[in-house]
Design a protein around this motif. Structure first.
Motif, short mmCIF file in Angstrom:
data_model
loop_
_atom_site.label_atom_id
_atom_site.label_comp_id
_atom_site.label_asym_id
_atom_site.label_seq_id
_atom_site.Cartn_x
_atom_site.Cartn_y
_atom_site.Cartn_z
N PHE A 66 0.82 -1.21 0.00
CA PHE A 66 0.00 0.00 0.00
C PHE A 66 0.85 1.26 0.00
CE2 PHE A 66 -2.37 -3.36 2.06
CZ PHE A 66 -3.55 -3.34 1.35
N LYS A 67 0.36 2.27 -0.70
CA LYS A 67 1.01 3.57 -0.66
C LYS A 67 -0.07 4.64 -0.59
CE LYS A 67 1.27 4.25 -5.64
NZ LYS A 67 2.08 4.61 -6.77
N GLU A 68 0.28 5.80 -0.05
CA GLU A 68 -0.67 6.89 0.03
C GLU A 68 -0.97 7.37 -1.39
OE1 GLU A 68 -1.18 11.15 2.34
OE2 GLU A 68 0.56 9.90 2.73
N ASP A 69 -2.24 7.57 -1.67
CA ASP A 69 -2.67 7.96 -3.01
C ASP A 69 -2.42 9.45 -3.26
OD1 ASP A 69 -3.95 7.38 -5.53
OD2 ASP A 69 -5.68 8.49 -4.79
N SER A 70 -2.04 9.80 -4.47
CA SER A 70 -1.87 11.18 -4.92
C SER A 70 -0.89 11.97 -4.06
CB SER A 70 -3.22 11.92 -4.95
OG SER A 70 -4.10 11.24 -5.80
N SER A 71 0.18 11.34 -3.67
CA SER A 71 1.19 12.02 -2.87
C SER A 71 2.45 12.16 -3.70
CB SER A 71 1.47 11.21 -1.60
OG SER A 71 2.45 11.83 -0.83
N ASN A 72 3.14 13.34 -3.58
CA ASN A 72 4.38 13.54 -4.33
C ASN A 72 5.43 12.51 -3.94
OD1 ASN A 72 3.29 15.68 -5.70
ND2 ASN A 72 4.13 17.23 -4.31
N ILE A 73 5.56 12.30 -2.66
CA ILE A 73 6.48 11.27 -2.16
C ILE A 73 5.61 10.22 -1.49
CG2 ILE A 73 8.41 10.76 -0.65
CD1 ILE A 73 9.21 13.72 -0.93
N ALA A 74 5.25 9.21 -2.23
CA ALA A 74 4.35 8.18 -1.71
C ALA A 74 5.14 7.15 -0.94
CB ALA A 74 3.60 7.53 -2.86
N LEU A 75 4.83 7.05 0.33
CA LEU A 75 5.48 6.05 1.18
C LEU A 75 4.74 4.73 1.07
CD1 LEU A 75 6.11 8.24 4.33
CD2 LEU A 75 7.74 7.64 2.54
N VAL A 76 5.50 3.67 0.91
CA VAL A 76 4.93 2.32 0.86
C VAL A 76 5.04 1.74 2.27
CG1 VAL A 76 5.16 0.04 -0.18
CG2 VAL A 76 5.61 2.07 -1.55
N ASN A 77 4.01 1.01 2.71
CA ASN A 77 4.07 0.43 4.06
C ASN A 77 5.22 -0.56 4.15
OD1 ASN A 77 2.42 -1.33 2.35
ND2 ASN A 77 2.00 -2.50 4.21
N ASP A 78 6.16 -0.29 5.07
CA ASP A 78 7.32 -1.16 5.22
C ASP A 78 7.11 -2.26 6.26
OD1 ASP A 78 7.34 0.56 7.33
OD2 ASP A 78 9.43 1.17 7.14
#
Length: 191
Positions: free
Chosen positions: A75-87
């Motif tokens: 999962f990653k935050e939608d529509s984010s410039n720097i999308a973090l993926v759940n680690d």
């Protein structure tokens, strides 16, 4: 089961986001969660929105509390410039909704014509309102003639009508007007 995210999310692979069904479940749920859910038979996972994931089970959930884990790196935050993926895997504690807080008594409302038509079919429908819904509810219909003195010589209620009504257990009762005696306005239907 409904998983609500606090922010819009996207699955790391947008192709998977469009997936529906068990292959989506296999992609996003951890093996441990899939094993725990296997007793509910076939799973179906559906993204109903960017903040809501719905997991359909073939059988009703038995546990009052169920721990579910979503895979890491998915999962990653939608529509984010720097999308973090759940680690890390996302752990969710699901609670079964109960209806114990509901205080009203179940109600039944029957809709249909107020008078039997002269010919043709007509239906009566029982609308059951209960905090537990209509699952497992069997409707029992009867037909009576009101205001008829016990010494009356009028014909009894049609046997075919009595059989149809007494053998119906669904919330809808379909009847033929020919089964009723014409001109009698005191016949009522009730549950």
């Amino acid at each position: 089961m409904v998983v609500m995210f606090t922010r819009p999310v996207d699955v790391y692979s947008s192709l998977e986001m469009l997936s529906v069904g068990s292959n989506l479940c296999d992609h996003i749920l951890t093996d441990e969660s899939l094993d725990k859910l296997s007793k509910y038979k076939r799973l179906n996972c559906v993204w109903s929105s960017k903040v809501q994931l719905v997991i359909y089970l073939q059988k009703p959930m038995e546990e009052n509390i169920f721990e579910l884990s979503l895979r890491k790196g998915i999962f990653k935050e939608d529509s984010s410039n720097i999308a973090l993926v759940n680690d890390e895997p996302i752990k969710i504690v699901m609670r079964k909704l109960t209806t114990e807080w509901w205080v009203y008594t179940p109600r039944l409302v029957i809709t249909g014509p107020s008078e039997v038509p002269r010919c043709g079919l007509f239906s009566l429908s029982g609308h059951y309102s209960s905090p537990k819904g209509t699952t497992g509810v069997a409707f029992k219909w009867t037909v009576t003639r009101d205001n008829l003195p016990s010494t009356s010589t009028e014909e009894p209620i049609n046997e075919e009508l009595t059989h149809i009504v007494s053998s119906t257990t669904s919330q809808n009762l379909i009847l033929d007007a020919i089964l009723f005696q014409p001109g009698v306005n005191s016949t009522t239907m009730h549950q």
